[in-house]
Design a protein around this motif. Structure first.
Motif, PDB file in Angstrom:
ATOM      1  N   ASP A  50       0.825  -1.205   0.000  1.00 49.74           N
ATOM      2  CA  ASP A  50       0.000   0.000   0.000  1.00 49.74           C
ATOM      3  C   ASP A  50       0.860   1.255   0.000  1.00 49.74           C
ATOM      4  OD1 ASP A  50       0.396  -0.946   2.907  1.00 49.74           O
ATOM      5  OD2 ASP A  50      -0.252   1.128   3.203  1.00 49.74           O
ATOM      6  N   ALA A  51       0.300   2.306  -0.561  1.00 48.39           N
ATOM      7  CA  ALA A  51       0.911   3.635  -0.574  1.00 48.39           C
ATOM      8  C   ALA A  51      -0.213   4.662  -0.547  1.00 48.39           C
ATOM      9  CB  ALA A  51       1.792   3.818  -1.811  1.00 48.39           C
ATOM     10  N   TYR A  52       0.134   5.931  -0.252  1.00 45.45           N
ATOM     11  CA  TYR A  52      -0.918   6.943  -0.115  1.00 45.45           C
ATOM     12  C   TYR A  52      -0.374   8.335  -0.358  1.00 45.45           C
ATOM     13  CZ  TYR A  52       1.051   7.762   4.576  1.00 45.45           C
ATOM     14  OH  TYR A  52       1.882   8.058   5.628  1.00 45.45           O
ATOM     15  N   PHE A  53      -1.295   9.281  -0.517  1.00 45.92           N
ATOM     16  CA  PHE A  53      -0.999  10.713  -0.549  1.00 45.92           C
ATOM     17  C   PHE A  53      -1.830  11.371   0.544  1.00 45.92           C
ATOM     18  CE2 PHE A  53      -2.250  15.023  -1.634  1.00 45.92           C
ATOM     19  CZ  PHE A  53      -1.019  15.623  -1.864  1.00 45.92           C
ATOM     20  N   MET A  92       3.232  -0.148   3.601  1.00 52.77           N
ATOM     21  CA  MET A  92       4.112  -1.279   3.872  1.00 52.77           C
ATOM     22  C   MET A  92       3.871  -2.386   2.855  1.00 52.77           C
ATOM     23  SD  MET A  92       2.433  -3.200   7.182  1.00 52.77           S
ATOM     24  CE  MET A  92       0.949  -4.214   7.052  1.00 52.77           C
ATOM     25  N   ALA A  93       4.843  -3.263   2.762  1.00 54.36           N
ATOM     26  CA  ALA A  93       4.679  -4.524   2.047  1.00 54.36           C
ATOM     27  C   ALA A  93       4.503  -5.614   3.091  1.00 54.36           C
ATOM     28  CB  ALA A  93       5.893  -4.811   1.170  1.00 54.36           C
ATOM     29  N   ASN A  94       3.492  -6.434   2.919  1.00 57.85           N
ATOM     30  CA  ASN A  94       3.140  -7.462   3.887  1.00 57.85           C
ATOM     31  C   ASN A  94       3.096  -8.812   3.169  1.00 57.85           C
ATOM     32  OD1 ASN A  94       0.151  -8.198   5.881  1.00 57.85           O
ATOM     33  ND2 ASN A  94       2.260  -8.771   6.222  1.00 57.85           N
ATOM     34  N   VAL A  95       3.919  -9.748   3.616  1.00 60.69           N
ATOM     35  CA  VAL A  95       3.966 -11.088   3.012  1.00 60.69           C
ATOM     36  C   VAL A  95       3.711 -12.109   4.111  1.00 60.69           C
ATOM     37  CG1 VAL A  95       5.345 -12.761   1.735  1.00 60.69           C
ATOM     38  CG2 VAL A  95       5.619 -10.314   1.269  1.00 60.69           C
ATOM     39  N   ILE A  96       2.686 -12.934   3.920  1.00 60.14           N
ATOM     40  CA  ILE A  96       2.283 -13.911   4.932  1.00 60.14           C
ATOM     41  C   ILE A  96       2.405 -15.307   4.346  1.00 60.14           C
ATOM     42  CG2 ILE A  96       0.486 -14.640   6.533  1.00 60.14           C
ATOM     43  CD1 ILE A  96      -0.782 -11.846   6.147  1.00 60.14           C
ATOM     44  N   ALA A 108       4.048 -17.227   9.248  1.00 62.71           N
ATOM     45  CA  ALA A 108       5.174 -16.289   9.264  1.00 62.71           C
ATOM     46  C   ALA A 108       4.728 -15.046   8.506  1.00 62.71           C
ATOM     47  CB  ALA A 108       6.401 -16.909   8.622  1.00 62.71           C
ATOM     48  N   ASP A 109       4.481 -13.960   9.239  1.00 57.67           N
ATOM     49  CA  ASP A 109       3.912 -12.721   8.710  1.00 57.67           C
ATOM     50  C   ASP A 109       4.999 -11.643   8.769  1.00 57.67           C
ATOM     51  OD1 ASP A 109       2.576 -10.360   8.260  1.00 57.67           O
ATOM     52  OD2 ASP A 109       0.898 -10.799   9.583  1.00 57.67           O
ATOM     53  N   LEU A 110       5.488 -11.221   7.597  1.00 56.99           N
ATOM     54  CA  LEU A 110       6.598 -10.272   7.527  1.00 56.99           C
ATOM     55  C   LEU A 110       6.124  -8.950   6.952  1.00 56.99           C
ATOM     56  CD1 LEU A 110       9.312 -12.684   6.081  1.00 56.99           C
ATOM     57  CD2 LEU A 110       8.703 -12.277   8.480  1.00 56.99           C
ATOM     58  N   VAL A 111       6.647  -7.843   7.488  1.00 58.40           N
ATOM     59  CA  VAL A 111       6.267  -6.511   7.026  1.00 58.40           C
ATOM     60  C   VAL A 111       7.512  -5.691   6.744  1.00 58.40           C
ATOM     61  CG1 VAL A 111       4.023  -6.450   8.160  1.00 58.40           C
ATOM     62  CG2 VAL A 111       6.041  -5.719   9.425  1.00 58.40           C
TER      63      VAL A 111
END
Length: 372
Positions: A50-53, A92-96, A108-111
């Motif tokens: 995700d990203a935002y302004f 963040m990038a979130n890989v589960i 295993a949940d990585l951010v």
């Protein structure tokens, strides 16, 4: 005759190969079952990026400097975790990675990124990538044991932006807790009622326990096809600076009142010898089409004392109101969320563009979340 003989031989060899292959597969399946080896289909990979302004309407959006070039003020944001940076910003990038067997499994949940760093801010010695890391054992249909680090069971909102309707987070969520490390037992009493008991390290100390103190958690839940309700409890010494135990009670619930209208509610109270906070929020959401929904978070929040949280609070007995209106437009796996937010505080805590203080801050953001 030779052709016919070769044809019969070919059919025989093919039949023998099929029989041997079937026998091997059956034997392998029996061996795998006896050894507890599961099929590859039990592996899962999920997550989000995700990203935002973000921009303030009546507050600073940049760093202000004095004549000597020293910074004197920075971009304004509510004392609420995540989505507080100005301009174009990263989430963040979130890989589960998960494995679910018939009896055992792990997550295993990585951010990675600013939002992930805030989520694990208090992990001692952490590289700021582990959001959750646990193994579990399904003892039977009624009992599951879990050992490791998991996101908190208290509250309505969660760390993952893909799982929240509003992109920015509430004061109640931001003041925690975020995560726990310990041992918990989840109970399924019947189709509707569940329970949980846990013994844990002090809140958010997820790598190990440096203080020799422990806390206890409990949950009673009810759910049906229309929604769910959870009563959560947390008790124990959470800080190395105090021998006083923290007591927190939390109610989280949400119900589909119709096919298009959902209403959520959260209230919480936390106290450590006079230090703490309490609040309540409602979350009405309306699904206007298959791809678009609109929702509001209306939150009241009050701080008690701030002895252990001076860096993130407004002050003793300060009250806050948060009104956040969020749209959610879905295109495939992409979710686009425009959001208007108004924070009103009982003290003059925000700086405007003229460096004058006032008691409110209005802001806008638009976020993009890709969930897989």
């Amino acid at each position: 005759m030779k052709v016919i003989t070769n044809s019969k031989l070919t059919k025989f060899l093919l039949l023998a190969a099929v029989v041997l292959s079937s026998s091997y597969t059956y034997a392998q399946e029996e061996m795998d079952e006896e050894m507890g080896v599961e099929e590859a289909s039990n592996w899962t990979l999920s997550g989000s990026v995700d990203a935002y302004f973000r921009a303030n309407f009546n507050g600073l959006n940049k760093i202000e400097y004095n004549e000597d070039g020293d910074p004197i003020a920075g971009p304004e944001a509510p004392a609420s975790s995540f989505a507080n940076d100005p301009g174009f910003a990263l989430g963040m990038a979130n890989v589960i990675l998960g494995y679910e067997g018939s009896k055992v499994g792990f997550v295993a949940d990585l951010v990675f990124g600013p939002r992930g760093e805030e989520a694990v801010f208090n992990s001692i010695g952490s590289s700021n990538i582990v959001n959750q890391l646990y193994v579990y054992y399904n003892v039977n249909d009624a009992l599951t044991l879990t050992l490791g680090n998991w996101n908190t069971f208290l509250g309505y909102e969660v760390i993952s932006p893909a799982a929240n309707f509003n992109y920015s987070t509430s004061y109640m969520f931001s003041f925690g807790p975020f995560s726990h490390t310990g041992l918990k037992a989840d109970f399924n009493f019947n189709d509707n009622w569940t329970g949980m008991l846990a013994i844990m390290n002090p809140t958010d100390y997820t790598e190990f326990n440096p203080f020799g103190k422990y806390s206890f958690g409990g949950q009673l839940g009810y759910s049906n096809d229309s929604g769910s309700a959870f009563l959560n409890l947390l008790y124990g010494e959470q800080s190395p600076l105090s021998d006083e135990a923290t007591f927190q009670i939390d109610l989280t619930t949400g119900w589909d009142l119709s096919d298009a209208f959902y209403l959520g509610f959260n209230t919480t109270y936390a106290d450590t010898d006079g230090t703490g906070f309490y609040g309540a929020a409602i979350y009405p959401q309306l699904q206007t089409s298959d791809s678009f929904a609109i929702g509001l978070r209306a939150e009241y929040f009050k701080e008690l004392d701030n002895d252990f949280n001076e860096a993130i609070v407004y002050g003793d007995d300060v009250e806050a109101l948060d009104f956040t209106l969020t749209g959610s437009y879905t295109v495939g796996n992409l979710i686009i969320k425009p959001e208007l937010r108004l924070d009103s505080i009982s003290e003059d805590v925000f700086l405007d563009s003229d460096l004058n203080r006032n008691d409110n801050l209005s802001s806008f953001l638009i976020a993009a979340i890709y969930a897989f």
